[in-house]
Design a protein around this motif. Structure first.
Motif: not given
Length: 179
Positions: A43-49, A105-119, A143-146
């Protein structure tokens, strides 16, 4: 009783077959077949996808200099790091030799935090034959590309990952075109 037991055996065989066709035998994470099945159900229609595209830097170099066993160690290490970061938000898949996708499914605002954890996890990883790991990752969110299709989100995440990968090779003075 025999019918019940034989049904249990049949159910076990079906479960075993499901595992064999959806799990990558080298890494133990979900494979390309499972990824393609997930794309049809997600379900990719949600903003948190969010789609993350991740690729190992320098796998060919590792294979060429240390052998395929070392390359396999690197692939397995990457799968372990990637699944450790992304599976709490969704699922991760090995879609090619050194290519991985995470559907989250995650708040897009957390992307930098998730990528930092990956690093952080990448930097902490050590193998027996390979001293270090480097991954490139890109992300694209609903959210970025609705209005984007799921394929367009995947393509955008891939483009972003390849930009990071290119920057990695430039920064390390590696000419990938040389054979």
């Amino acid at each position: 009783r025999y019918v019940e037991f034989s049904q249990l055996l049949a159910d076990d065989k079906i479960q075993e077959q499901r595992i064999l066709i959806t799990v990558d035998p080298l890494t133990g994470i979900l494979n390309r077949y499972a990824y393609e099945k997930a794309l049809s159900r997600v379900h990719s229609d949600k903003e948190d996808f969010v789609v993350f595209s991740i690729d190992i830097n320098g796998l060919k170099r590792t294979n060429d200099s240390k052998g395929h066993q070392a390359g396999d160690e690197l692939i397995c290490g990457a799968a372990n790091v990637i699944s450790g970061v992304f599976n709490r938000y969704g699922s991760s898949y090995r879609t090619g030799g050194d290519e991985f996708i995470a559907l989250s499914n995650v708040d897009p605002e957390k992307i930098p935090e998730i990528l930092a954890e990956l690093e952080r996890r990448v930097k902490a990883w050590r193998g027996k034959e390979v001293e270090e790991m480097s991954l490139s990752a890109g992300a694209a969110s609903r959210k970025e590309f609705p209005d984007a299709t799921i394929d367009e989100l995947v393509a955008t995440a891939d483009q972003r990952m390849y930009k990071i990968k290119s920057e990695y090779y430039i920064a390390h003075g590696i000419d990938r075109r040389r054979r």
